[in-house]
Scaffold this motif. Structure first.
Motif, PDB file in Angstrom:
ATOM      1  N   GLN A  87       0.878  -1.302   0.103  1.00 42.81           N
ATOM      2  CA  GLN A  87      -0.194   0.211   0.175  1.00 42.81           C
ATOM      3  C   GLN A  87       0.931   1.285   0.242  1.00 42.81           C
ATOM      4  OE1 GLN A  87      -2.819   0.351   3.345  1.00 42.81           O
ATOM      5  NE2 GLN A  87      -4.141   1.881   2.262  1.00 42.81           N
ATOM      6  N   GLU A  90       2.575   1.633  -3.398  1.00 41.45           N
ATOM      7  CA  GLU A  90       1.511   2.086  -4.536  1.00 41.45           C
ATOM      8  C   GLU A  90       1.578   3.811  -4.171  1.00 41.45           C
ATOM      9  OE1 GLU A  90      -1.615  -0.447  -3.293  1.00 41.45           O
ATOM     10  OE2 GLU A  90      -1.118  -1.916  -5.195  1.00 41.45           O
ATOM     11  N   THR A 108      -0.204   2.155 -12.306  1.00 43.63           N
ATOM     12  CA  THR A 108       0.031   1.354 -10.907  1.00 43.63           C
ATOM     13  C   THR A 108       1.479   0.899 -11.111  1.00 43.63           C
ATOM     14  OG1 THR A 108      -0.814  -0.728 -11.717  1.00 43.63           O
ATOM     15  CG2 THR A 108      -2.349   1.049 -10.728  1.00 43.63           C
TER      16      THR A 108
END
Length: 169
Positions: A87, A90, A108
């Motif tokens: 997380q 990202e 991404t």
């Protein structure tokens, strides 16, 4: 998330391309200091990805090898090269894309896997068999999408012209 330990960034054997690095994913060896890792999505252990090979350098991605070499030097033995939750990675990726003026791509980290394969084929750096080997796709059908340049072209068209001019300077 990828768990790559410094013991899994290897100098190539005589069989590997000169100067390339290989990062082992889903290592099966218990001597890495961690519990055995799950297999890859395709059910494999000891899968590896080659970085900084001649085709990658021709495609302008030599920086990845430099980063891996630097990280390996500064990482204690049996420690992960990159110990960051997915997380957070990202989030940092999105922030870097925005800072570079590329937020419009909505990329991404996983998009790099497909973007690299598209660039390799479209730029003539690898044929489809080479793209399949480097990307560790089992089925040739999974790689055929990279013959179709439409999606790559659409993404390139989203990049502001000023950024494209600067990248060519």
């Amino acid at each position: 998330a990828v768990r790559a330990c410094d013991v899994h960034v290897l100098r190539p054997s005589a069989a590997c391309r000169r100067g390339a690095l290989a990062v082992t994913l889903a290592p099966s060896r218990p001597d890495d200091g961690y519990d055995p890792l799950p297999r890859t999505k395709s059910g494999e252990y000891d899968d590896s990805v080659t970085f900084d090979d001649a085709a990658s350098r021709r495609a302008g991605r030599g920086i990845v090898g430099a980063i891996l070499r630097s990280k390996k030097k500064s990482t204690k033995p049996l420690r992960r090269l990159f110990d960051i939750p997915l997380q957070r990675y990202e989030q940092l990726f999105a922030e870097a894309a925005a800072a570079a003026g590329l937020a419009v791509l909505r990329a991404t980290p996983h998009a790099c896997r497909h973007g690299g394969a598209s660039e390799d084929f479209a730029g003539g750096f690898r044929d489809l068999a080479g793209v399949q080997r480097r990307g560790r796709w089992k089925a040739p059908a999974s790689v055929r999408r990279y013959e179709k340049a439409g999606r790559l072209t659409r993404q390139i068209e989203k990049i502001p012209e000023g950024l494209i001019r600067r990248s060519r300077a």
